[in-house]
Write a protein that holds these residues in place. Structure first.
Motif, PDB file in Angstrom:
ATOM      1  N   SER A  50       0.885  -1.153  -0.055  1.00 20.04           N
ATOM      2  CA  SER A  50       0.069  -0.046  -0.091  1.00 20.04           C
ATOM      3  C   SER A  50       0.787   1.161  -0.028  1.00 20.04           C
ATOM      4  CB  SER A  50      -1.133  -0.127   1.076  1.00 20.04           C
ATOM      5  OG  SER A  50      -1.774  -1.132   1.360  1.00 20.04           O
ATOM      6  N   ALA A  51       2.181   1.108   0.540  1.00 18.26           N
ATOM      7  CA  ALA A  51       2.553   2.462   0.919  1.00 18.26           C
ATOM      8  C   ALA A  51       3.418   2.793  -0.596  1.00 18.26           C
ATOM      9  CB  ALA A  51       3.856   2.177   1.934  1.00 18.26           C
ATOM     10  N   ALA A  52       4.015   1.679  -1.270  1.00 17.81           N
ATOM     11  CA  ALA A  52       4.716   1.858  -2.589  1.00 17.81           C
ATOM     12  C   ALA A  52       3.597   2.256  -3.552  1.00 17.81           C
ATOM     13  CB  ALA A  52       5.274   0.661  -2.800  1.00 17.81           C
ATOM     14  N   ALA A  53       2.398   1.767  -3.507  1.00 13.53           N
ATOM     15  CA  ALA A  53       1.049   2.179  -4.185  1.00 13.53           C
ATOM     16  C   ALA A  53       0.740   3.412  -4.429  1.00 13.53           C
ATOM     17  CB  ALA A  53       0.126   1.232  -4.266  1.00 13.53           C
ATOM     18  N   ALA A  54       1.129   4.168  -3.267  1.00 10.88           N
ATOM     19  CA  ALA A  54       0.548   5.712  -3.172  1.00 10.88           C
ATOM     20  C   ALA A  54       1.087   6.702  -4.346  1.00 10.88           C
ATOM     21  CB  ALA A  54       1.060   6.271  -1.721  1.00 10.88           C
ATOM     22  N   ALA A  55       2.601   6.321  -4.505  1.00  6.78           N
ATOM     23  CA  ALA A  55       3.062   7.005  -5.646  1.00  6.78           C
ATOM     24  C   ALA A  55       2.490   6.683  -7.009  1.00  6.78           C
ATOM     25  CB  ALA A  55       4.554   6.561  -5.686  1.00  6.78           C
TER      26      ALA A  55
END
Length: 301
Positions: A50-55
């Motif tokens: 989820s954190a990487a998908a934010a970008a």
């Protein structure tokens, strides 16, 4: 197929581009950029992280592309829409499973403790650092694919099986191991279990036998208490999360599972204490080999 069929009903002229990242964060980023380049108007994203998908969401929205997050929300950069099959139900099931595993392990450890087969020193110096190490392993797992995680787990199990099956018994050091060594071993095993994303029960017993030098019966009893600690720590987190979602733990169902599991552990414990140390150790080694070979077969080829 079902998704494509529904899309054809809604938009006969639309083209569906399907890509599977196989739990690989870097590959998902490449695929996401690729479909943007191909002119996608809407992207349905099942984020590996989820954190990487934010970008990725921010990039797509800057180009006017709608993003639908599937199954896993993206808190740092909310998608335009969010779809889930039953995330709340899964969260409740996870909480109840942690309670069940913790309850069975705790009750199962009682007969071992009464026989003097729980090493409380290892519970303290191995178990608590192991809980902290789990978070480190989970953070490291973000940088590799799911296949690499499972193959790493399989390799560790096969190595542990080899050493446990050696004919020469491992002897405990006189006076016991120094606390700092036990702490480092707990951190390592905890990080490994967090990295591969599986229950640590498979690794705690061989670690206590091979690294801690504990006899097999003592390692089993000690591992039960460590597993109980880890499970209740995870359950505590969910216990505070569920009310916010309008959910609660079904203690009657969980209690029934704990009772049945405890009766099974009593039976297994009575059998185990009657087996020779070497037979029990080699039997566990064969189990590790079977699991390791199965995981390799599922992920290679």
């Amino acid at each position: 197929p079902g998704f494509e069929a529904e899309m054809k009903k809604l938009c006969a002229d639309c083209t569906v581009i399907y890509q599977n990242a196989n739990a690989d964060v870097a590959l998902q980023q490449q695929q996401f950029n690729s479909v943007l380049t191909q002119g996608a108007k809407v992207i349905v994203l099942d984020p590996v992280d989820s954190a990487a998908a934010a970008a990725l969401v921010t990039l797509a929205q800057s180009q006017g592309v709608k993003v639908i997050a599937y199954d896993r929300p993206i808190p740092d950069a909310p998608a335009d829409y969010y779809v889930s099959f039953d995330n709340k139900g899964i969260g409740q099931a996870i909480a109840e499973s942690l309670l069940i595993v913790g309850g069975i392990a705790l009750l199962g450890a009682v007969p071992y403790a009464l026989r003097g087969l729980v090493d409380f020193r290892n519970v303290l110096f191995f178990g608590l650092p192991g809980m902290a190490g789990t978070y480190l392993g989970a953070w490291l797992s973000r940088f590799v694919s799911g296949q690499v995680q499972l193959l790493t787990f399989a390799l560790v199990m096969l190595l542990a099986a080899y050493f446990m099956a050696r004919p020469l018994p491992l002897k405990r050091q006189e006076g016991g191991r120094t606390p700092w060594k036990i702490v480092l071993e707990g951190l390592f095993v905890g990080a490994l279990t967090g990295f591969v994303g599986v229950g640590g029960g498979f690794l705690i017993v061989p670690a206590l036998v091979l690294l801690g030098g504990l006899p097999m019966h003592l390692a089993v009893g000690t591992s039960l208490l460590i597993i109980a600690m880890k499970s209740f720590a995870g359950f505590y987190k969910y216990l505070h999360l569920l009310p916010a979602l309008g959910l609660s733990v079904n203690y009657q169902v969980a209690g029934l599972f704990v009772l049945v599991g405890f009766l099974g552990s009593l039976l297994g414990g009575r059998v185990a204490v009657r087996l020779p140390q070497e037979s029990l150790k080699r039997g566990f080694a064969l189990f590790l080999v079977a699991m390791g070979v199965f995981i390799v077969a599922q992920n290679v080829g």
